[in-house]
Design an enzyme around this catalytic site. Sequence first.
Site, PDB file in Angstrom:
ATOM      1  N   LYS A 139       0.829  -1.219   0.000  1.00  0.00           N
ATOM      2  CA  LYS A 139       0.000   0.000   0.000  1.00  0.00           C
ATOM      3  C   LYS A 139       0.852   1.253   0.000  1.00  0.00           C
ATOM      4  O   LYS A 139       2.033   1.234   0.392  1.00  0.00           O
ATOM      5  CB  LYS A 139      -0.939   0.018   1.206  1.00  0.00           C
ATOM      6  CG  LYS A 139      -0.269  -0.179   2.592  1.00  0.00           C
ATOM      7  CD  LYS A 139       0.310   1.072   3.220  1.00  0.00           C
ATOM      8  CE  LYS A 139       1.045   0.781   4.536  1.00  0.00           C
ATOM      9  NZ  LYS A 139       1.816   1.877   5.057  1.00  0.00           N
ATOM     10  N   ASP A 144      -2.297  -2.437   9.773  1.00  0.00           N
ATOM     11  CA  ASP A 144      -2.420  -2.396   8.309  1.00  0.00           C
ATOM     12  C   ASP A 144      -2.976  -3.692   7.711  1.00  0.00           C
ATOM     13  O   ASP A 144      -3.211  -3.766   6.502  1.00  0.00           O
ATOM     14  CB  ASP A 144      -1.053  -2.120   7.665  1.00  0.00           C
ATOM     15  CG  ASP A 144      -0.570  -0.701   7.933  1.00  0.00           C
ATOM     16  OD1 ASP A 144      -1.408   0.168   8.252  1.00  0.00           O
ATOM     17  OD2 ASP A 144       0.651  -0.457   7.813  1.00  0.00           O
TER      18      ASP A 144
HETATM   19  P1  ATP Z   1       4.376  -1.064   8.295  1.00  0.00           P
HETATM   20  O1  ATP Z   1       4.383   0.105   7.370  1.00  0.00           O
HETATM   21  O2  ATP Z   1       3.125  -1.921   8.222  1.00  0.00           O
HETATM   22  O3  ATP Z   1       4.822  -0.788   9.703  1.00  0.00           O
HETATM   23  P2  ATP Z   1       6.623  -1.890   6.783  1.00  0.00           P
HETATM   24  O4  ATP Z   1       6.047  -2.023   5.433  1.00  0.00           O
HETATM   25  O5  ATP Z   1       7.434  -0.661   7.058  1.00  0.00           O
HETATM   26  O6  ATP Z   1       5.493  -2.066   7.830  1.00  0.00           O
HETATM   27  P3  ATP Z   1       7.351  -4.649   6.918  1.00  0.00           P
HETATM   28  O7  ATP Z   1       8.068  -5.074   5.697  1.00  0.00           O
HETATM   29  O8  ATP Z   1       5.936  -5.037   7.039  1.00  0.00           O
HETATM   30  O9  ATP Z   1       7.533  -3.104   7.101  1.00  0.00           O
HETATM   31  O10 ATP Z   1       8.171  -5.225   8.171  1.00  0.00           O
HETATM   32  C1  ATP Z   1       8.595  -4.513   9.290  1.00  0.00           C
HETATM   33  C2  ATP Z   1       9.400  -5.470  10.186  1.00  0.00           C
HETATM   34  O11 ATP Z   1       8.556  -6.548  10.588  1.00  0.00           O
HETATM   35  C3  ATP Z   1      10.576  -6.121   9.471  1.00  0.00           C
HETATM   36  O12 ATP Z   1      11.755  -5.411   9.675  1.00  0.00           O
HETATM   37  C4  ATP Z   1      10.638  -7.523  10.065  1.00  0.00           C
HETATM   38  O13 ATP Z   1      11.552  -7.555  11.136  1.00  0.00           O
HETATM   39  C5  ATP Z   1       9.267  -7.783  10.656  1.00  0.00           C
HETATM   40  N1  ATP Z   1       8.451  -8.787   9.926  1.00  0.00           N
HETATM   41  C6  ATP Z   1       7.654  -9.703  10.493  1.00  0.00           C
HETATM   42  N2  ATP Z   1       7.022 -10.450   9.568  1.00  0.00           N
HETATM   43  C7  ATP Z   1       7.411 -10.006   8.374  1.00  0.00           C
HETATM   44  C8  ATP Z   1       7.096 -10.388   7.046  1.00  0.00           C
HETATM   45  N3  ATP Z   1       6.264 -11.396   6.759  1.00  0.00           N
HETATM   46  N4  ATP Z   1       7.664  -9.684   6.059  1.00  0.00           N
HETATM   47  C9  ATP Z   1       8.502  -8.661   6.350  1.00  0.00           C
HETATM   48  N5  ATP Z   1       8.863  -8.288   7.576  1.00  0.00           N
HETATM   49  C10 ATP Z   1       8.311  -8.937   8.596  1.00  0.00           C
END
Ligand code: ATP
Length: 310
Positions: A17, A145
Site C-alpha cells: 500500500k 495495516d
Molecule cells: P508497516 O508500514 O506496516 O509498519 P513496513 O512495510 O514498514 O510495515 P514490513 O516489511 O511489514 O515493514 O516489516 C517490518 C518489520 O517486521 C521487518 O523489519 C521484520 O523484522 C518484521 N516482519 C515480520 N514479519 C514479516 C514479514 N512477513 N515480512 C517482512 N517483515 C516482517
Amino acid sequence: MNTSQRSARVHVRAPGKINVFFEVGAVQQDGYHDVASAYQAVSAFEDVWASPADDITISVTGTVDVAGVPLDDRNLAVRAARLLAVETGWRGGVHLEVRKGVPVAGGMGGGSADAAAALVACDALWGTGLSSSQLQALGARLGADVPFALMGGTAIGVGRGDELSPALARGRFDWVTVTSSDGLSTPEVYQALDEHRTRHAVDIGPAVRSPMVDAAVLHALRAGDAAMLAECTRNDLQVAALKLRPSLSRTLEAGERAGALAGIVSGSGPTVAFLAADAEAAIELQVVLSASGHVAHHVHGPVPGARIVD
Ligand code: ATP
C-alpha cells in the site's frame, strides 16, 4: 509433491500500500497514536502458497532483499496462521511459502500483506470458512495495516488505522516508488515524530485530537485526478522519516526535478512514492530515476486486496 498435495496447495496474492494521506494525532497514554489514513493498494505484490504440513513453518524468497525477514514466530504470516488455528480450534499445520515483492520495512505494509494472505490461504486450505468480517477482526489483532491488505482498493482508516471504510476512487493512479536498501523501524519513526513535536511545540501547536482525512483528498480520489491529488497528498510521519534518513530529501527533490506531480514518504518510510500524471509519465520518471542510481519501480493503484489465485 504428489498430486493430492499439489491440488491442496492454495496460492494467495496480497498487495502493498501507499498512504496517499496520513495524519497523526497526539501520542496517547499507552504510547499509541490515533491516525487518519487514505490507503491505496498498489501493484507491488506478496505471493503466499500454503500447503499441508504437520507444523506451522515458513520459507521466504523475493524480488526484494529478504534478509531482514524473520523465519520464526515473529513473522507476521506465521502469527496469522497460528492465530487462525487457535481461534478456530484447528489442530493441523501449514507450510507457507512467501515470495515478497514489497520492500521489507519500507513503509508499504509488506508484512501486513503476508499476514492477510496467510489468513486467506489457511482459511481456504483448512476449510475453516471464516467470513470476511471475521478475517478482518483477526487481521486487526495482528497489526493496524492487516485489515487494509485484506480489503484492498482505496480506503480510509481511522483509529489505529484499522477502522476502515472503502473510499470511492475512479480510474487509476500511477506511482513510481523509490526504495532504500535499509529499512526504517515504524516505532522509531513515531518516536522521532513525538520528539519533533515536543521540541517545536511553540511553532507547530498541539497535534490534532481527532485526525481526519482532508476532504480535498477524498474529492481528488473520487475524481480520479492525479494533479488534484498531488496538491493535497500529505504524510505527518514524513518529517520524522527525513530526520532519521536525511538522504530522503534528496530523493524527493530528484523525483520532483524529474517531473513527478508530487513526492511523498510512504507510511513510516523509507520508500518514497512519486505520483505521475499517467502511465507514460510514470515510465519516463522511472527511467530517469533509475538512470541516476535510484531503485525505482512503476506501480499503479487501486488493486484488489488478498485474493486466491486460481
Ligand atoms: P508497516 O508500514 O506496516 O509498519 P513496513 O512495510 O514498514 O510495515 P514490513 O516489511 O511489514 O515493514 O516489516 C517490518 C518489520 O517486521 C521487518 O523489519 C521484520 O523484522 C518484521 N516482519 C515480520 N514479519 C514479516 C514479514 N512477513 N515480512 C517482512 N517483515 C516482517
